[in-house]
Design a protein around this motif. Structure first.
Motif, PDB file in Angstrom:
ATOM      1  N   LYS A   6      46.673 -73.868 -18.940  1.00  0.00           N
ATOM      2  CA  LYS A   6      45.603 -74.671 -19.530  1.00  0.00           C
ATOM      3  C   LYS A   6      44.483 -74.970 -18.545  1.00  0.00           C
ATOM      4  O   LYS A   6      43.322 -75.130 -18.929  1.00  0.00           O
ATOM      5  CB  LYS A   6      46.177 -75.979 -20.082  1.00  0.00           C
ATOM      6  CG  LYS A   6      46.968 -75.814 -21.368  1.00  0.00           C
ATOM      7  CD  LYS A   6      47.518 -77.156 -21.846  1.00  0.00           C
ATOM      8  CE  LYS A   6      48.308 -77.001 -23.141  1.00  0.00           C
ATOM      9  NZ  LYS A   6      48.885 -78.301 -23.583  1.00  0.00           N
ATOM     10  N   ALA A   7      44.818 -75.048 -17.281  1.00  0.00           N
ATOM     11  CA  ALA A   7      43.822 -75.351 -16.256  1.00  0.00           C
ATOM     12  C   ALA A   7      42.959 -74.142 -15.903  1.00  0.00           C
ATOM     13  O   ALA A   7      42.023 -74.269 -15.105  1.00  0.00           O
ATOM     14  CB  ALA A   7      44.513 -75.875 -14.998  1.00  0.00           C
ATOM     15  N   PHE A   8      43.237 -72.998 -16.504  1.00  0.00           N
ATOM     16  CA  PHE A   8      42.522 -71.762 -16.176  1.00  0.00           C
ATOM     17  C   PHE A   8      42.009 -71.120 -17.463  1.00  0.00           C
ATOM     18  O   PHE A   8      42.660 -70.234 -18.043  1.00  0.00           O
ATOM     19  CB  PHE A   8      43.457 -70.814 -15.413  1.00  0.00           C
ATOM     20  CG  PHE A   8      44.101 -71.463 -14.221  1.00  0.00           C
ATOM     21  CD1 PHE A   8      43.420 -71.569 -13.021  1.00  0.00           C
ATOM     22  CD2 PHE A   8      45.377 -72.016 -14.314  1.00  0.00           C
ATOM     23  CE1 PHE A   8      44.005 -72.197 -11.924  1.00  0.00           C
ATOM     24  CE2 PHE A   8      45.966 -72.646 -13.236  1.00  0.00           C
ATOM     25  CZ  PHE A   8      45.270 -72.737 -12.031  1.00  0.00           C
ATOM     26  N   PRO A   9      40.845 -71.570 -17.933  1.00  0.00           N
ATOM     27  CA  PRO A   9      40.324 -71.135 -19.240  1.00  0.00           C
ATOM     28  C   PRO A   9      40.195 -69.628 -19.384  1.00  0.00           C
ATOM     29  O   PRO A   9      40.456 -69.095 -20.472  1.00  0.00           O
ATOM     30  CB  PRO A   9      38.955 -71.822 -19.308  1.00  0.00           C
ATOM     31  CG  PRO A   9      39.068 -72.999 -18.396  1.00  0.00           C
ATOM     32  CD  PRO A   9      39.968 -72.575 -17.287  1.00  0.00           C
ATOM     33  N   GLU A  10      39.820 -68.930 -18.307  1.00  0.00           N
ATOM     34  CA  GLU A  10      39.667 -67.480 -18.402  1.00  0.00           C
ATOM     35  C   GLU A  10      40.984 -66.810 -18.775  1.00  0.00           C
ATOM     36  O   GLU A  10      41.002 -65.812 -19.505  1.00  0.00           O
ATOM     37  CB  GLU A  10      39.142 -66.920 -17.083  1.00  0.00           C
ATOM     38  CG  GLU A  10      37.703 -67.318 -16.758  1.00  0.00           C
ATOM     39  CD  GLU A  10      37.226 -66.700 -15.466  1.00  0.00           C
ATOM     40  OE1 GLU A  10      37.945 -65.837 -14.916  1.00  0.00           O
ATOM     41  OE2 GLU A  10      36.135 -67.064 -14.989  1.00  0.00           O
ATOM     42  N   ASN A  17      46.527 -70.355   1.988  1.00  0.00           N
ATOM     43  CA  ASN A  17      46.149 -71.728   1.630  1.00  0.00           C
ATOM     44  C   ASN A  17      47.184 -72.395   0.738  1.00  0.00           C
ATOM     45  O   ASN A  17      47.382 -73.613   0.800  1.00  0.00           O
ATOM     46  CB  ASN A  17      44.783 -71.728   0.951  1.00  0.00           C
ATOM     47  CG  ASN A  17      43.652 -71.420   1.919  1.00  0.00           C
ATOM     48  OD1 ASN A  17      43.794 -71.613   3.130  1.00  0.00           O
ATOM     49  ND2 ASN A  17      42.541 -70.934   1.400  1.00  0.00           N
ATOM     50  N   ALA A  18      47.856 -71.608  -0.103  1.00  0.00           N
ATOM     51  CA  ALA A  18      48.884 -72.182  -0.976  1.00  0.00           C
ATOM     52  C   ALA A  18      50.021 -72.779  -0.162  1.00  0.00           C
ATOM     53  O   ALA A  18      50.581 -73.820  -0.522  1.00  0.00           O
ATOM     54  CB  ALA A  18      49.413 -71.116  -1.934  1.00  0.00           C
ATOM     55  N   THR A  58      49.930 -73.860  -9.008  1.00  0.00           N
ATOM     56  CA  THR A  58      50.291 -74.400 -10.323  1.00  0.00           C
ATOM     57  C   THR A  58      51.553 -73.741 -10.848  1.00  0.00           C
ATOM     58  O   THR A  58      52.417 -74.408 -11.444  1.00  0.00           O
ATOM     59  CB  THR A  58      49.134 -74.197 -11.313  1.00  0.00           C
ATOM     60  OG1 THR A  58      47.983 -74.911 -10.842  1.00  0.00           O
ATOM     61  CG2 THR A  58      49.497 -74.697 -12.704  1.00  0.00           C
ATOM     62  N   MET A  59      51.683 -72.448 -10.624  1.00  0.00           N
ATOM     63  CA  MET A  59      52.881 -71.743 -11.072  1.00  0.00           C
ATOM     64  C   MET A  59      54.130 -72.276 -10.376  1.00  0.00           C
ATOM     65  O   MET A  59      55.147 -72.559 -11.019  1.00  0.00           O
ATOM     66  CB  MET A  59      52.735 -70.239 -10.815  1.00  0.00           C
ATOM     67  CG  MET A  59      53.829 -69.408 -11.465  1.00  0.00           C
ATOM     68  SD  MET A  59      54.035 -67.755 -10.730  1.00  0.00           S
ATOM     69  CE  MET A  59      55.044 -68.176  -9.293  1.00  0.00           C
ATOM     70  N   ILE A  60      54.058 -72.430  -9.058  1.00  0.00           N
ATOM     71  CA  ILE A  60      55.219 -72.928  -8.307  1.00  0.00           C
ATOM     72  C   ILE A  60      55.606 -74.320  -8.801  1.00  0.00           C
ATOM     73  O   ILE A  60      56.777 -74.603  -9.086  1.00  0.00           O
ATOM     74  CB  ILE A  60      54.924 -72.959  -6.795  1.00  0.00           C
ATOM     75  CG1 ILE A  60      54.664 -71.557  -6.266  1.00  0.00           C
ATOM     76  CG2 ILE A  60      56.098 -73.607  -6.049  1.00  0.00           C
ATOM     77  CD1 ILE A  60      54.180 -71.528  -4.826  1.00  0.00           C
ATOM     78  N   LYS A  61      54.614 -75.201  -8.911  1.00  0.00           N
ATOM     79  CA  LYS A  61      54.893 -76.571  -9.365  1.00  0.00           C
ATOM     80  C   LYS A  61      55.441 -76.567 -10.791  1.00  0.00           C
ATOM     81  O   LYS A  61      56.352 -77.333 -11.125  1.00  0.00           O
ATOM     82  CB  LYS A  61      53.624 -77.408  -9.275  1.00  0.00           C
ATOM     83  CG  LYS A  61      53.126 -77.621  -7.850  1.00  0.00           C
ATOM     84  CD  LYS A  61      51.765 -78.315  -7.835  1.00  0.00           C
ATOM     85  CE  LYS A  61      51.222 -78.433  -6.417  1.00  0.00           C
ATOM     86  NZ  LYS A  61      49.858 -79.024  -6.389  1.00  0.00           N
ATOM     87  N   GLY A  62      54.901 -75.687 -11.628  1.00  0.00           N
ATOM     88  CA  GLY A  62      55.360 -75.600 -13.013  1.00  0.00           C
ATOM     89  C   GLY A  62      56.794 -75.120 -13.112  1.00  0.00           C
ATOM     90  O   GLY A  62      57.590 -75.651 -13.906  1.00  0.00           O
ATOM     91  N   SER A  72      40.579 -67.818  -7.671  1.00  0.00           N
ATOM     92  CA  SER A  72      41.429 -68.708  -8.475  1.00  0.00           C
ATOM     93  C   SER A  72      42.885 -68.695  -8.047  1.00  0.00           C
ATOM     94  O   SER A  72      43.695 -69.478  -8.568  1.00  0.00           O
ATOM     95  CB  SER A  72      41.344 -68.307  -9.960  1.00  0.00           C
ATOM     96  OG  SER A  72      41.840 -66.984 -10.153  1.00  0.00           O
ATOM     97  N   TYR A  73      43.248 -67.837  -7.092  1.00  0.00           N
ATOM     98  CA  TYR A  73      44.673 -67.602  -6.837  1.00  0.00           C
ATOM     99  C   TYR A  73      45.370 -68.783  -6.187  1.00  0.00           C
ATOM    100  O   TYR A  73      46.517 -69.088  -6.533  1.00  0.00           O
ATOM    101  CB  TYR A  73      44.874 -66.350  -5.981  1.00  0.00           C
ATOM    102  CG  TYR A  73      46.307 -65.863  -5.998  1.00  0.00           C
ATOM    103  CD1 TYR A  73      46.792 -65.109  -7.050  1.00  0.00           C
ATOM    104  CD2 TYR A  73      47.184 -66.186  -4.963  1.00  0.00           C
ATOM    105  CE1 TYR A  73      48.114 -64.674  -7.092  1.00  0.00           C
ATOM    106  CE2 TYR A  73      48.509 -65.755  -4.987  1.00  0.00           C
ATOM    107  CZ  TYR A  73      48.968 -64.999  -6.053  1.00  0.00           C
ATOM    108  OH  TYR A  73      50.274 -64.582  -6.087  1.00  0.00           O
ATOM    109  N   THR A  74      44.734 -69.456  -5.245  1.00  0.00           N
ATOM    110  CA  THR A  74      45.410 -70.588  -4.608  1.00  0.00           C
ATOM    111  C   THR A  74      45.828 -71.619  -5.647  1.00  0.00           C
ATOM    112  O   THR A  74      46.981 -72.075  -5.682  1.00  0.00           O
ATOM    113  CB  THR A  74      44.512 -71.239  -3.555  1.00  0.00           C
ATOM    114  OG1 THR A  74      44.203 -70.291  -2.522  1.00  0.00           O
ATOM    115  CG2 THR A  74      45.200 -72.441  -2.924  1.00  0.00           C
ATOM    116  N   ASP A  75      44.883 -72.011  -6.517  1.00  0.00           N
ATOM    117  CA  ASP A  75      45.191 -73.009  -7.543  1.00  0.00           C
ATOM    118  C   ASP A  75      46.193 -72.474  -8.559  1.00  0.00           C
ATOM    119  O   ASP A  75      47.110 -73.189  -8.987  1.00  0.00           O
ATOM    120  CB  ASP A  75      43.914 -73.441  -8.261  1.00  0.00           C
ATOM    121  CG  ASP A  75      43.022 -74.302  -7.385  1.00  0.00           C
ATOM    122  OD1 ASP A  75      43.532 -74.850  -6.391  1.00  0.00           O
ATOM    123  OD2 ASP A  75      41.825 -74.407  -7.681  1.00  0.00           O
TER     124      ASP A  75
END
Length: 452
Positions: free
Chosen positions: A184-188, A295-296, A247-251, A240-243
């Motif tokens: 959801k945080a990545f509209p594209e 950075n992740a 997000t994937m790891i946290k999810g 967009s990869y860091t975010d």
């Protein structure tokens, strides 16, 4: 199979509707009971003991089902794209270094392997297709090389059973391994999630389809942690990869409900991406993706990145060296998760730069024994730029814990970069032999010089 030792392991399945389900654990000879719902589904968590086996595990709703040869040990999920999926036998025309002899010596009843069959789905599924195998030449030949070398080292050092569950698909995008909510945080990306029963335009790249088809059935599987080798498909979306990756790891952690389990991953290896760039199109620098991966690690706790600057292949996106990434992931697990002392497990990282006249002095963190070269005290992978943002090759030499960088073409340097191209081969290491990642001191948005 292998079940995670010393924890409350989650078991689930289907039985007769509205029935008492009895579980008998061979490791403690205890019975546990739960009830199935009207849909027949049931779930329970039962305690496991120290490593050992083989045991039996019996599940009964009146009709018993017994699992034999069950071990208690360490369980790791191994996921990503082709460099995780690549089997020990290699791909066609693309071998794995030393695989034949490694396969020959692979027989080990305390190393267990499970590969999730490829499945792309628009709706979450409950089951996967695959089977557990003890490590043997026939089984290991077709198993993930990176995961095998990881598991082999873990099992050899810990001397306990180890179970590896591989869920990987070559060419897959990070977006494909994320749920609808995560995207959801990545509209594209979220705009391209197909509806249930909709068309899947790319079976391994379409957002959410591998999460639903291959990962969803595993959620809640009790395990120690995850290893991950992916990023090549996202090389042209580094912004967009860091975010996204974070997000994937946290999810995943939220869905598993097992806290901030270890998540160790490979930085993509050097490769000449001009080979897969259409004629006339801009050649995108994958160093930005490697930077995003680095950075992740800084913002997500209990993670670690295996740097592969010395283990790439400029002409192929599938390096033949799979032992290096597998064992570097294992070093991270042994050092950071299992607390093994006396080993190096993390690569040095760029800390800061200082300008003195025409020379840039680069400092590093995680380098207690300072920095080492590959075969000398010099590096050929540095560049400097002045205010015009034009980078020129520079002479670089190691001075104790720092690297000194200078270029006659840049008398007034403002920025330094190391190995910051697609196919650079790293030549800076820790004294433990772990390579320094490509890095830059600037935050310029692209590689274009300043227009005058």
């Amino acid at each position: 199979m292998v079940l995670q030792r010393d924890t409350d392991v989650r078991l689930w399945g289907e039985a007769k509707p509205n029935t008492t389900v009895r579980i008998t654990a061979g490791w403690n000879l205890q019975d546990y009971r739960t009830n199935s719902g009207k849909d027949g589904k049931w779930s329970i968590s039962i305690p496991t003991t120290h490593a050992g086996g083989p045991y039996t595990l019996t599940v009964s709703d009146g009709t018993p089902l017994t699992f034999n040869n069950v071990m208690l040990g360490e369980v790791w999920l191994c996921s990503g794209q082709s460099n995780m999926e690549m089997p020990m036998k290699g791909f066609k025309n693309q071998p794995v270094d030393g695989a034949n002899m490694a396969v020959l010596g692979s027989r080990n009843p305390n190393l267990r392997l499970f590969t999730v069959k490829r499945n792309s789905s628009t709706a979450p599924v409950d089951d996967v297709t695959g089977k557990w195998s003890e490590a043997s030449p026939a089984a290991v030949r077709n198993f993930s090389a990176t995961a095998y070398f990881f598991g082999r080292l873990i099992q050899d050092y810990l001397d306990v059973p180890v179970g590896l569950v591989v869920a990987a698909w070559g060419g897959s995008a990070c977006e494909a391994w994320m749920s609808d909510d995560m995207l959801k945080a990545f509209p594209e990306a979220s705009a391209n999630i197909p509806p249930v029963d909709g068309e899947i335009k790319s079976k391994n790249r379409t957002p959410s389809v591998l999460f639903k088809g291959m990962l969803n059935p595993l959620i809640g599987m009790s395990m120690r942690g995850v290893i991950w080798y992916q990023g090549e498909d996202n090389w042209n979306r580094a912004h967009s990869y860091t975010d996204m990756f974070s997000t994937m790891i946290k999810g995943w952690r939220e869905l598993w409900g097992q806290g901030e389990f270890p998540f160790y991953y490979c930085q993509i290896a050097p490769y000449d991406y001009s080979i897969i760039t259409e004629p006339g199109k801009e050649i995108i620098n994958s160093a930005y993706l490697r930077e995003a991966q680095m950075n992740a690690e800084k913002i997500v706790p209990n993670t670690g990145m295996a740097v592969l600057m010395d283990a790439g292949w400029a002409e192929g996106i599938h390096p033949s060296d799979k032992r290096t990434p597998g064992e570097r992931l294992a070093l991270l697990a042994l050092g950071k998760t299992y607390g093994v002392e006396g080993i190096g497990c993390e690569s040095p990282v760029y800390k800061s730069m200082e300008i003195k006249g025409d020379t840039v002095i680069v400092s590093f963190d995680r380098a207690p024994e300072w920095i080492a070269g590959k075969h000398s005290f010099e590096s050929t992978q540095f560049k400097l730029a002045g205010e015009d943002r034009v980078f020129h090759p520079a002479k670089a030499w190691i001075s104790r814990s720092k690297v000194m960088v200078r270029s006659e073409k840049v008398p007034h340097p403002v920025a330094v970069r190391y190995a910051f191209e697609n196919a650079s081969e790293g030549d800076l290491f820790s004294t433990d032999g772990l390579p320094v990642s490509s890095f830059r001191s600037d935050n310029w948005p692209d590689d274009r010089p300043v227009k005058k």
